[in-house]
Design an enzyme around this catalytic site. Structure first.
Site, PDB file in Angstrom:
ATOM      1  N   SER A 150     -10.022  -1.228   7.522  1.00  0.00           N
ATOM      2  CA  SER A 150      -9.458  -0.972   6.196  1.00  0.00           C
ATOM      3  C   SER A 150      -8.696  -2.137   5.587  1.00  0.00           C
ATOM      4  O   SER A 150      -8.285  -2.068   4.432  1.00  0.00           O
ATOM      5  CB  SER A 150      -8.555   0.268   6.243  1.00  0.00           C
ATOM      6  OG  SER A 150      -9.337   1.413   6.481  1.00  0.00           O
TER       7      SER A 150
ATOM      8  N   LYS B 228       0.845  -1.195   0.000  1.00  0.00           N
ATOM      9  CA  LYS B 228       0.000   0.000   0.000  1.00  0.00           C
ATOM     10  C   LYS B 228       0.882   1.249   0.000  1.00  0.00           C
ATOM     11  O   LYS B 228       1.916   1.285   0.678  1.00  0.00           O
ATOM     12  CB  LYS B 228      -0.895  -0.047   1.243  1.00  0.00           C
ATOM     13  CG  LYS B 228      -1.998   0.974   1.330  1.00  0.00           C
ATOM     14  CD  LYS B 228      -2.857   0.652   2.560  1.00  0.00           C
ATOM     15  CE  LYS B 228      -3.948   1.661   2.790  1.00  0.00           C
ATOM     16  NZ  LYS B 228      -4.770   1.310   3.985  1.00  0.00           N
TER      17      LYS B 228
ATOM     18  N   SER C   6      -9.418   1.374   3.454  1.00  0.00           N
ATOM     19  CA  SER C   6      -8.637   2.183   2.539  1.00  0.00           C
ATOM     20  C   SER C   6      -7.596   1.358   1.781  1.00  0.00           C
ATOM     21  O   SER C   6      -6.890   1.892   0.922  1.00  0.00           O
ATOM     22  CB  SER C   6      -7.924   3.293   3.309  1.00  0.00           C
ATOM     23  OG  SER C   6      -6.959   2.754   4.203  1.00  0.00           O
TER      24      SER C   6
END
Length: 506
Positions: A192, A76, A168
């Site tokens: 997330s 990420k 996210s």
């Protein structure tokens, strides 16, 4: 690639059926074909083929770095890779983008290029993983439903562009579901990892707080919420990654309570539910009543556990003071140290990077957060609720969370509960245009679990009639029960095999 697992790849290498260079080329070819549609990445590793050639040389020389040697992994883009820009999804952290402040001023962003890898990235590299690229995310990771990055826009759900892809760790999940990599890393402050994994029919583990180091990761609530963890197609792959990622790191004092690394792979057990006492969803304790479609599906899933030999316990919290204790706590909405965490992150970048928010403002001409698309940024960054990480108010919040966890653990211990088994959400997966705050409230486990630092694993549980993925969560009975819940997840997965790949061409 879309159906491969880590053991599949390992077996292919050992048998000489393909090379790391061929695997890397296959990843890049698939990215070239599907990425313009899905938008899973903020950046792709331009040296991937060179890295793969190095892995091939190591295999030829007899070097074996472990189960991730030559495995393509996506990380990420809130995680630091030495020499590679970290955007955290925000246009203000990218020199090739601009932000407009409220007065109409237009400013170029500033690249943040760390000198050191985050510990999780370093551990992947040491294990021989191939870093495919850095995945898309909402600004600072602060959207509970989608990406909507001010720098890079939205990521689409590979199962259907109408469906929310989860946030996210949106891009991390999409990259795995689409076959751009074998597995990925995400981060979780309030669902997330769990939400995007469940939205894209993947397995995601939100580890116990402090199980996996989070130094070098742009913070959400790093004091006691934030974790980093794996997203993959199978429970086995998640366990393999945890054997690499977990354990104390000198760079992250939050991991100090652990003396060593658990062995996650050896804990997997297809018979884990036999004789186990499993707590069920109770309306009003964690969330309201379930949507009829979710309730019907959940009932079928609980019957699976009965068939596996579990004893189901329908009342765990309703006859205790659990809900009153939870509602009386002081939450991050009243006090947090988000801004102090941002300063600490900037201060650790090294080199010529701005070392604080004030240094960033002086150089860039605007405050971090100007022109952000993240709906939760204003909540977390409010100066009226932000204090120092060591401030008495923040210490009190952390102590309350620890006391709440101790109470939770005592209830489960008293009732001899081995784990909780919940639907991921009270409602079906929402559409991508849904409401962030509404979905955060729909999660059966989210904020509470993160505040207490407990582990949760989400597992694919099939699809609703309209094709929306649906999942179940297995919650640990105490902190550091990560290996135990992965054993339960493995048993459920092996008994059901409800995951199927998205309708993308192979």
């Amino acid at each position: 690639m879309i159906g491969w697992t880590i053991p599949d790849l390992r077996a292919g290498y050992e048998a000489g059926r393909f090379s790391a260079s061929a695997v890397a080329a296959a990843c890049l070819a698939r990215i070239a074909r599907l990425e313009p549609y899905l938008n899973a990445f903020i950046s792709v590793n331009m040296a991937l083929m060179e890295d793969a050639a190095q892995v091939d040389a190591e295999w030829r020389a007899g070097v074996r770095k472990g189960p991730l040697h030559g495995v393509p992994i996506i990380i990420k883009d809130n995680m630091n890779v030495a020499g590679v820009r970290t955007t955290a999804g925000y246009a203000g952290f990218a020199s090739d983008d601009r932000v407009v402040d409220p007065s109409g001023g237009v400013f170029n962003g500033i690249d943040l290029v760390p000198e050191r890898d985050a510990s999780v990235v370093s551990r992947l590299k040491q294990a021989g993983a191939l870093i495919v690229g850095k995945s898309n995310l909402p600004d600072f990771g602060l959207d509970g439903l989608r990406a909507d990055s001010s720098y890079n826009g939205d990521t689409l759900n590979p199962y259907d562009a109408r469906f929310a892809p989860g946030a996210s760790s949106t891009g991390s999940a999409a990259g795995v579901a689409a076959g751009f990599g074998i597995a990925s890393l995400g981060t979780d402050t309030a669902g997330s990892i769990l939400f995007p994994a469940s939205a894209q029919s993947l397995v995601g583990l939100k580890p116990s707080f402090g199980m996996v180091p989070i130094d070098g990761v742009f913070p959400g609530l790093s004091s006691h919420h934030d974790v980093a963890g794996p997203i993959a197609k199978t429970v086995s792959d998640v366990a393999i990654l945890m054997d690499v990622l977990a354990g104390p790191a000198s760079a992250d004092p939050r991991t100090a309570r652990r003396a060593g690394r658990p062995d996650f792979v050896s804990a997997l057990d297809a018979h884990a539910f036999k004789g186990a006492r499993i707590g069920l969803f109770e309306p009003g304790q964690w969330a309201p009543d379930l949507h009829p479609a979710v309730a019907e599906h959940y009932h079928v899933m609980t019957e699976v556990l009965t068939g596996l030999g579990a004893e189901l316990v329908p009342v765990v919290f309703a006859d205790t003071d659990w809900r009153a204790r939870w509602e009386s706590r002081t939450s991050f909405v009243g006090t947090n140290s988000y801004l102090a965490g941002v300063d600490a992150f900037l201060g650790a970048l090294g080199g010529s990077n701005p070392a604080s928010r004030s240094a960033f403002r002086e150089r860039a001409g605007f405050e971090i957060g100007v022109a952000t698309t993240a709906p939760l940024h204003g909540l977390l960054s409010s100066a009226t609720i932000n204090v120092g990480a060591e401030d008495a108010g923040m210490v009190a919040v952390i102590e309350q969370a620890a006391a709440l966890r101790a109470h939770y653990e005592a209830i489960l211990r008293d009732k001899r509960i081995d784990a909780l088994f919940f639907p991921r959400s009270v409602n079906p997966l929402p559409d991508i245009g849904g409401d962030t705050l509404a979905y955060l409230g729909d999660q059966v486990v989210g904020t509470e679990i993160n505040e207490m630092g407990l582990p949760v694993v989400t597992v694919p549980a099939g699809f609703l009639e309209d094709g929306r993925p649906i999942a179940v969560d297995i919650v640990g009975a105490a902190i550091d029960t990560d290996a135990a819940i992965l054993a339960f997840a493995y048993a459920f997965e092996q008994a059901t095999l409800l995951r199927r790949p998205p309708p993308l061409s192979s």
